[in-house]
Design a protein around this motif. Structure first.
Motif, PDB file in Angstrom:
ATOM      1  N   TYR A  23       0.853  -1.188   0.000  1.00 17.66           N
ATOM      2  CA  TYR A  23       0.000   0.000   0.000  1.00 17.66           C
ATOM      3  C   TYR A  23       0.889   1.238   0.000  1.00 17.66           C
ATOM      4  CZ  TYR A  23      -3.484   3.499   1.165  1.00 17.66           C
ATOM      5  OH  TYR A  23      -4.299   4.599   1.123  1.00 17.66           O
ATOM      6  N   SER A  80       0.011   5.719  -0.541  1.00 14.15           N
ATOM      7  CA  SER A  80      -0.860   6.799  -1.004  1.00 14.15           C
ATOM      8  C   SER A  80      -0.010   7.978  -1.443  1.00 14.15           C
ATOM      9  CB  SER A  80      -1.829   7.227   0.107  1.00 14.15           C
ATOM     10  OG  SER A  80      -1.121   7.671   1.257  1.00 14.15           O
ATOM     11  N   THR A 137      -3.704   6.084  -4.835  1.00 17.21           N
ATOM     12  CA  THR A 137      -2.949   4.969  -4.271  1.00 17.21           C
ATOM     13  C   THR A 137      -2.117   4.267  -5.337  1.00 17.21           C
ATOM     14  OG1 THR A 137      -4.655   3.280  -4.640  1.00 17.21           O
ATOM     15  CG2 THR A 137      -4.817   4.594  -2.616  1.00 17.21           C
ATOM     16  N   GLU A 188      -9.866   2.386  -5.849  1.00 18.40           N
ATOM     17  CA  GLU A 188     -10.140   3.767  -6.244  1.00 18.40           C
ATOM     18  C   GLU A 188     -11.459   3.957  -6.996  1.00 18.40           C
ATOM     19  OE1 GLU A 188      -7.000   6.193  -7.736  1.00 18.40           O
ATOM     20  OE2 GLU A 188      -5.505   5.211  -6.475  1.00 18.40           O
ATOM     21  N   ASP A 191      -9.301   2.882   4.132  1.00 21.22           N
ATOM     22  CA  ASP A 191      -8.149   3.699   3.769  1.00 21.22           C
ATOM     23  C   ASP A 191      -8.191   4.925   4.678  1.00 21.22           C
ATOM     24  OD1 ASP A 191      -6.970   2.196   1.784  1.00 21.22           O
ATOM     25  OD2 ASP A 191      -7.849   3.291   0.114  1.00 21.22           O
ATOM     26  N   LYS A 220      -1.829   9.108   6.262  1.00 20.67           N
ATOM     27  CA  LYS A 220      -1.001   8.796   5.097  1.00 20.67           C
ATOM     28  C   LYS A 220       0.017   7.757   5.516  1.00 20.67           C
ATOM     29  CE  LYS A 220       2.225  10.955   1.795  1.00 20.67           C
ATOM     30  NZ  LYS A 220       1.715  10.267   0.597  1.00 20.67           N
TER      31      LYS A 220
END
Length: 508
Positions: free
Chosen positions: A159, A161, A258, A265, A335, A495
């Motif tokens: 992951y 962002s 991301t 998304e 998220d 984040k």
């Protein structure tokens, strides 16, 4: 899509949400009740709890939809899509779905299967152009398309962002696979939640159709189903209409994307998710075009890997059963600024969807689904979206004890690494020429060894993000140790980053 509201609208909503007026609150004009779809249950207690949570400042925006007997019987929005601008959250507000995107991605791929252009049980590398999954001893050829969507391909988790000023850092799915598409484990050997698997599905679909993935999903799934509130994150114009995202303190989180958009998304409303549930329950809504046959939907929902709790992964969903054995499917999405829940019970024509735009509202989303579904199914029980093995104390058997040396690879890194396991509670990890660092929280998950350490990985993404906390998961394979290290950093509520690096080790 949410509309801007007047000062009178804001005042009226605030009054209706006040604690003193909650007991007398009734379904308002912005609540949709469908003709001929009278509910068997009273949703007022659920509404009251959501209103109290919003009024108390513990949630920002919430939207709910409930399907009963194949019809939407309740849908409503609460709080704010954009608090500063005074834009209310409604049942038609597009919320970021996070991982509830995954079933939509799987459905998009399934339309290609239905056309004969793709097989779920063929090697994924057969369909990947310009990038291939990498493994050892030809294990990469054993990775099936179906396994990519069920978190059992052997690919590790990932992951990251990116804020607006970091857009140049975002890799294409093909470039991401070249950097991180390495198998940490043999295919089908175990479960690890993997966004990279959905990056691979993204690359497969785009390669077969030569179409941008968001457009492909719109043409094949969103438009035919009449999901008019829904759009992929690549639609930068419509993204501006989506609900803003807030941290656990209610502070606005800057817009971000991301590293694996096909895994998280999509934007959709509670209303559209209810319509999507109808498709998956073989009960298409009026006006919907046929997207998949009943046989194709069954393929999507077929269990691929079952964990010790009885929860199974499918191609995009998770599957469980009530205490009396009634099957149901579910997915969560989480998220920074996103906490969502979607559950549906095909045999009952029953579904519940809750979407929120705040980091700390997962329990609210889960508990609202639980409360609604328990009204219909007294034996309802909340499942865990995890097919992994439970953690227990690590025992340093002779097979594990000793020093191991090998390589750490991925993301541009290729570094020597040394693992030293001394006892049940003493182990260390040394990367490159740096000194060994202690491994803490030593645990076993089935046959796997897990723990936490720190270290500097000489890879561009790890250096850029300062990801130095290392989450270790390794398994024994004959006379070797293999697995992954996730280099993590940041705040998961705002984040964060989790970068995968694959390890192969032999005895010193």
């Amino acid at each position: 899509m949410s509309r801007a509201v007047s000062r009178r609208d804001v005042t009226r909503w605030m009054l209706s949400a006040s604690i003193g007026g909650l007991a007398a609150a009734k379904l308002r004009a912005d609540v949709t009740v469908f003709p001929g779809a009278a509910s068997k249950v009273d949703f007022e207690p659920v509404r009251r709890r959501i209103l109290q949570t919003v009024a108390g400042g513990d949630a920002t925006g919430v939207a709910v939809a409930v399907v009963q007997d194949g019809r939407i019987v309740w849908e409503e929005g609460f709080g704010w899509a954009d608090q500063k601008a005074g834009v209310k959250a409604t049942q038609h507000t597009p919320f970021t779905l996070a991982s509830i995107t995954k079933p939509f991605t799987a459905t998009t791929l399934m339309t290609l299967v239905a056309e004969g252009r793709l097989s779920l049980d063929e090697p994924a590398n057969r369909y990947l152009r310009g990038c291939k999954l990498v493994g050892t001893s030809r294990t990469e050829q054993a990775v099936k398309v179906r396994q990519l969507g069920a978190h059992v391909s052997g690919l590790p988790g990932m992951y990251e962002s990116y804020e607006v000023n970091e857009a140049g850092l975002v890799l294409s799915p093909e470039a991401l696979l070249r950097a991180y598409g390495r198998l940490a484990y043999p295919p089908a050997a175990g479960y690890e939640y993997s966004n990279i698997g959905f990056a691979a599905l993204h690359a497969v679909a785009s390669g077969l159709t030569e179409t941008e993935f968001g457009l492909l999903m719109h043409r094949r799934v969103l438009a035919p189903l009449g999901l008019n509130d829904s759009f992929f994150g690549s639609d930068t114009v419509r993204v501006q209409s989506g609900a803003m995202r807030y941290d656990s303190h209610g502070r606005l989180i800057p817009y971000y994307t991301t590293s694996t958009p096909a895994s998280g998304e999509l934007y959709a409303s509670a209303h559209d998710l209810a319509l999507f549930a109808l498709l998956n329950m073989h009960r298409g809504a009026k006006g919907q075009s046929a997207v998949l046959s009943a046989q194709s939907i069954e393929e999507l929902q077929k269990p691929v890997f079952t964990g010790p709790s009885g929860v199974a992964t499918t191609f995009g969903w998770f599957r469980s059963e009530t205490a009396s054995g009634v099957p149901f499917f579910f997915k969560t999405g989480g998220d920074p600024g996103v906490a969502n829940r979607m559950c549906f019970v095909p045999s009952k024509g029953l579904a519940c969807v809750v979407v929120t735009n705040r980091s700390n509202t997962a329990e609210l989303a889960y508990s609202v689904c639980d409360e609604v579904l328990a009204k219909y199914l007294p034996d309802w029980r909340r499942p865990e979206e995890d097919c992994g093995l439970p953690a227990k104390s690590f025992v340093a058997t002779p097979e594990w004890k000793g020093r191991w040396r090998g390589l750490l690879e991925g993301g541009g890194a290729k570094m020597p690494i040394e693992l030293d396991i001394e006892s049940d509670d003493a182990a260390s990890l040394a990367i490159g020429g740096d000194r060994a660092e202690a491994i803490t929280r030593l645990r076993s998950e089935g046959e796997a060894f897990t723990g936490l350490s720190t270290g500097k990985i000489d890879a561009p993404d790890a250096v850029r993000t300062g990801a130095r906390t290392l989450q270790i998961k390794l398994v024994l394979r004959e006379d070797r140790v293999a697995g992954r290290v996730l280099a993590v950093a940041g705040d998961p509520n705002v984040k964060n980053v989790s970068l995968p690096f694959v390890i192969t080790l032999s005895r010193r």
